[in-house]
Design an enzyme around this catalytic site. Structure first.
Site, PDB file in Angstrom:
ATOM      1  N   ASP A   9       0.861  -1.182   0.000  1.00 34.01           N
ATOM      2  CA  ASP A   9       0.000   0.000   0.000  1.00 34.01           C
ATOM      3  C   ASP A   9       0.896   1.231   0.000  1.00 34.01           C
ATOM      4  O   ASP A   9       1.871   1.287   0.764  1.00 34.01           O
ATOM      5  CB  ASP A   9      -0.899   0.027   1.235  1.00 34.01           C
ATOM      6  N   ASP A 130     -14.985  -5.030  -0.456  1.00 32.79           N
ATOM      7  CA  ASP A 130     -14.602  -4.708   0.912  1.00 32.79           C
ATOM      8  C   ASP A 130     -15.866  -4.661   1.764  1.00 32.79           C
ATOM      9  O   ASP A 130     -16.875  -4.090   1.350  1.00 32.79           O
ATOM     10  CB  ASP A 130     -13.892  -3.354   0.959  1.00 32.79           C
TER      11      ASP A 130
END
Length: 242
Positions: A9, A130
């Site tokens: 990330d 998600d």
């Protein structure tokens, strides 16, 4: 065998991990390319690359880092974060991503996401699902919708999607174990779905349990960066199960 997919990330050019998607709870872990090279050196073949700056700004930001990793490794990269337009997708594919993951866009602009699927095919377009308490979350996980996780995936399966990455926000970055029962239920509902589990991985036993449960892939982030799972251990696992 389950596919092991480390995550990188990116915020402001650095490899970071958040806790439950909170930008205020950020920890840096150095240079993304260095991490990618380490992954490759230990037999890893896949990489999940998330542009967190892009997710926040709703446009692709860190494509130069993607390009650097793609050009200097042989990792098969799926990229996500900030993808909102055909131009965004074009940029990340030209930068070297083999696949892209679309989550918020699939909720907020379904026609656009389906357009990507039409243009590039299910081998290159991954559904990002998600979730929090069984409901889909979007916009960098800051917004929970009323959409049911299983129904959400089923809807896009009917449109041709073959792969979904499912991240439990409540587990992400907590190192408390994954939502294995949720993933097992999703696979029981649709055995043909290629399901990648994400969130909460804390030890090799978590990965082994997901593998035994028939889950196709697993994203591992903080457990690697915090030394809970050594890259040498992953390498041994891959060699023993290849």
């Amino acid at each position: 065998m389950i596919e092991i997919i480390p995550a990188i990330d990116i915020i402001e050019g650095k490899c970071v991990r958040l806790t439950k998607g909170d930008y205020g709870r950020k920890k840096e872990y150095g240079d993304p390319l260095d991490m990618a090279l380490q992954f490759e050196d230990h037999g890893i073949r896949r990489l999940h690359l998330v542009d967190l700056d892009g997710a926040r700004e709703k446009r692709v930001v860190n494509h130069a880092i993607l390009e650097k990793i793609a050009s200097q490794t042989k990792l098969v990269i799926d990229a996500g974060g900030g993808l909102r337009s055909e131009e965004d997708v074009r940029i990340v594919f030209e930068a070297g991503a083999r696949m892209v993951t679309g989550g918020s866009i699939a909720v907020k602009d379904r026609p656009m996401f389906l357009r990507w699927l039409e243009l590039y095919g299910a081998e290159r377009i991954i559904l990002g699902a998600d979730f929090k308490s069984g409901k889909i979350a979007v916009s960098g996980w800051h917004e929970t919708t009323a959409l049911d996780l299983q129904q959400f995936i089923s809807d896009f399966r009917s449109q041709g999607i073959t792969t979904a990455i499912c991240t439990d926000i409540e587990k992400d970055g907590m190192l408390e174990g994954p939502s294995t029962d949720t993933y097992k239920a999703l696979k029981a509902n649709d055995s043909g779905l290629r399901l990648v589990a994400s969130g909460g991985i804390s030890r090799m036993e978590d990965i082994e349990l997901l593998d035994e449960s028939g889950i196709d892939g697993v994203i591992v982030g903080k457990a690697i960066y915090e030394g809970k799972i050594a890259l040498s251990t992953l390498e041994t696992y891959l060699l023993n199960n290849s």
